[in-house]
Design a protein around this motif. Structure first.
Motif, PDB file in Angstrom:
ATOM      1  N   SER A 205       0.837  -1.203   0.000  1.00 58.58           N
ATOM      2  CA  SER A 205       0.000   0.000   0.000  1.00 58.58           C
ATOM      3  C   SER A 205       0.870   1.250   0.000  1.00 58.58           C
ATOM      4  O   SER A 205       0.550   2.250  -0.664  1.00 58.58           O
ATOM      5  CB  SER A 205      -0.923   0.010   1.226  1.00 58.58           C
ATOM      6  OG  SER A 205      -1.842  -1.058   1.183  1.00 58.58           O
ATOM      7  N   ALA A 206       1.974   1.196   0.728  1.00 59.93           N
ATOM      8  CA  ALA A 206       2.870   2.351   0.801  1.00 59.93           C
ATOM      9  C   ALA A 206       3.538   2.631  -0.543  1.00 59.93           C
ATOM     10  O   ALA A 206       3.566   3.778  -1.005  1.00 59.93           O
ATOM     11  CB  ALA A 206       3.928   2.126   1.878  1.00 59.93           C
TER      12      ALA A 206
ATOM     13  N   ASP B  24       1.418   4.303  -3.239  1.00 59.05           N
ATOM     14  CA  ASP B  24       1.049   5.706  -3.035  1.00 59.05           C
ATOM     15  C   ASP B  24       2.109   6.591  -3.681  1.00 59.05           C
ATOM     16  O   ASP B  24       3.149   6.881  -3.083  1.00 59.05           O
ATOM     17  CB  ASP B  24       0.930   5.994  -1.541  1.00 59.05           C
ATOM     18  CG  ASP B  24       0.420   7.400  -1.251  1.00 59.05           C
ATOM     19  OD1 ASP B  24       0.263   8.185  -2.206  1.00 59.05           O
ATOM     20  OD2 ASP B  24       0.184   7.704  -0.074  1.00 59.05           O
TER      21      ASP B  24
ATOM     22  N   LEU C 292       3.737   9.669  -1.951  1.00 60.64           N
ATOM     23  CA  LEU C 292       4.737   9.434  -0.912  1.00 60.64           C
ATOM     24  C   LEU C 292       6.157   9.555  -1.465  1.00 60.64           C
ATOM     25  O   LEU C 292       7.095   9.871  -0.740  1.00 60.64           O
ATOM     26  CB  LEU C 292       4.528   8.036  -0.312  1.00 60.64           C
ATOM     27  CG  LEU C 292       5.247   7.691   0.988  1.00 60.64           C
ATOM     28  CD1 LEU C 292       4.763   8.588   2.119  1.00 60.64           C
ATOM     29  CD2 LEU C 292       5.016   6.229   1.338  1.00 60.64           C
TER      30      LEU C 292
ATOM     31  N   ASN D   2       7.089  14.400   3.403  1.00 64.27           N
ATOM     32  CA  ASN D   2       6.862  12.955   3.552  1.00 64.27           C
ATOM     33  C   ASN D   2       8.137  12.165   3.808  1.00 64.27           C
ATOM     34  O   ASN D   2       8.151  10.940   3.657  1.00 64.27           O
ATOM     35  CB  ASN D   2       6.153  12.407   2.317  1.00 64.27           C
ATOM     36  CG  ASN D   2       4.691  12.808   2.286  1.00 64.27           C
ATOM     37  OD1 ASN D   2       3.992  12.712   3.285  1.00 64.27           O
ATOM     38  ND2 ASN D   2       4.242  13.299   1.144  1.00 64.27           N
TER      39      ASN D   2
ATOM     40  N   ARG E 179       1.107   4.248  11.186  1.00 63.61           N
ATOM     41  CA  ARG E 179       0.713   4.019   9.801  1.00 63.61           C
ATOM     42  C   ARG E 179       1.720   4.656   8.854  1.00 63.61           C
ATOM     43  O   ARG E 179       2.283   5.710   9.140  1.00 63.61           O
ATOM     44  CB  ARG E 179      -0.682   4.593   9.536  1.00 63.61           C
ATOM     45  CG  ARG E 179      -1.789   3.920  10.330  1.00 63.61           C
ATOM     46  CD  ARG E 179      -3.139   4.520   9.996  1.00 63.61           C
ATOM     47  NE  ARG E 179      -3.486   4.300   8.599  1.00 63.61           N
ATOM     48  CZ  ARG E 179      -4.583   4.793   8.026  1.00 63.61           C
ATOM     49  NH1 ARG E 179      -5.416   5.561   8.721  1.00 63.61           N
ATOM     50  NH2 ARG E 179      -4.841   4.551   6.743  1.00 63.61           N
TER      51      ARG E 179
ATOM     52  N   GLN F 288       1.909   6.467   5.572  1.00 63.16           N
ATOM     53  CA  GLN F 288       1.077   7.130   4.566  1.00 63.16           C
ATOM     54  C   GLN F 288       1.571   8.555   4.360  1.00 63.16           C
ATOM     55  O   GLN F 288       2.200   9.132   5.245  1.00 63.16           O
ATOM     56  CB  GLN F 288      -0.385   7.151   5.011  1.00 63.16           C
ATOM     57  CG  GLN F 288      -0.612   7.867   6.329  1.00 63.16           C
ATOM     58  CD  GLN F 288      -2.057   7.840   6.762  1.00 63.16           C
ATOM     59  OE1 GLN F 288      -2.917   7.345   6.057  1.00 63.16           O
ATOM     60  NE2 GLN F 288      -2.333   8.381   7.945  1.00 63.16           N
TER      61      GLN F 288
END
Length: 337
Positions: free
Chosen positions: A180-181, A184, A187, A258, A308, A310
């Protein structure tokens, strides 16, 4: 068989005949036997380190470090808030193996678990990391070291995840978390900088509550600055990590917001790197050790204890909070945190 300190001292004398050594003792290079090293004390009181590689891969690493150190101009060295090694001489033994003599950089390895979040060392760590990332790109480009842009970096991370998944040893909850990371794209919007590439407790030294030296520059490259911060996110308490990153942003306000979640991601991916290393070496002990650490992280994720990963303004919030504190009363502004 490891070379004795006396043999290393004799080679060092050949490399730097202008120095007379009064004392020599074994030096733990912190590289699991990859190098033989000794600390030399000259009659003048100066200290030096002599190092020899014990394998072809260690030799390649040592040559890369020499190349990196040669790229630092005197001006670059003066502008750094810490000292780095300098090659002062070299020679070869009877088998043609190189013995290299460096100036000794004073300090003790930084153990994050023992660093007070409100100490001067905490602030110094953030400033030191920022100083590395502000080094000119020409340092890397002129020395022939790699330049890795964000898309290439992301591709490498995805390939690493795929290899780890194929082992069948990575819990599904972690694969889902990391996939999932990397999916993205926001990010991974960052400006590549000069990075050290091997920031850890063996490469960062402290003396008198400040970073006194940074060693082991063989991983020098242009890449994601979050790579150097992963050691901080992976090895310190939340308060310590926040304060180090806070000072980092103070010293390098242009850093992307980020950088924190990417550093957290990279710190966790070190577990699969350790796992894959175990498989490449056929070392069951390493594999079991990596699996054990993956299970611990799995428990933290499933219990909600793990932060998390994200795209979020967390790092920006830290920087703004630090700026607000500094702009309050003079008395408050003189406090470190």
């Amino acid at each position: 068989m490891a070379r004795s300190p006396l043999i290393l001292a004799a080679l060092a004398k050949d490399a730097v005949p202008q120095f007379d050594f009064a004392q020599v003792k074994h030096l733990d290079a912190g590289q699991s036997g990859a190098f033989d090293a000794a600390l030399l004390t000259a009659k003048s009181g100066e200290h030096f380190v002599v190092r020899m590689a014990n394998s072809a891969s260690a030799g390649t690493e040592l040559e890369a470090e020499i190349q990196a150190l040669k790229g630092f101009s005197s001006t670059m060295r003066l502008n750094l808030p810490f000292e780095i090694s300098q090659l002062v001489g070299d020679t070869q033994d009877a088998d043609g193996e190189r013995a290299l003599v460096f100036n000794f950089v004073y300090g003790n390895p930084v153990e994050l678990s023992r660093v007070d979040p409100t100490s001067l060392l905490t602030a110094s760590l953030g400033s030191a990391l920022a100083a590395i990332h502000k080094l000119p790109a020409e340092l890397v480009q002129q020395s022939g070291f790699p330049e890795i842009d964000s898309s290439t970096n992301l591709k490498h991370r995805v390939m690493e995840l795929d290899r780890a998944a194929q082992t069948g040893k990575v819990p599904p909850v972690l694969l889902q978390r990391w996939e999932s990371a990397v999916e993205d794209s926001s990010l991974f919007r960052y400006q590549p900088t000069v990075v050290h590439g091997a920031i850890n407790s063996h490469s960062v030294l402290e003396l008198d509550d400040r970073v006194s030296g940074v060693l082991n520059w063989s991983g020098l490259r242009i890449s994601d600055p979050a790579e150097d911060l992963s050691w901080v996110l992976g090895g310190s308490t939340p308060d310590l990590a926040r304060n180090i990153v806070s000072r980092y942003f103070e010293s390098r306000p242009g850093a992307d917001s980020n950088i924190w979640p990417r550093a957290l991601l990279y710190s966790e991916l070190e577990l699969i790197r350790w796992l894959l290393h175990g498989y490449s070496q056929g070392n069951q002990a390493i594999i079991e050790d990596a699996v054990g650490m993956l299970l611990v992280l799995t428990e933290e994720v499933e219990s909600g204890k793990a932060e998390r990963i994200q795209a979020a303004p967390l790092a920006t919030e830290i920087a703004l909070q630090r700026a607000a504190e500094a702009s309050e009363t003079p008395a408050r502004g003189n406090e470190l945190f």
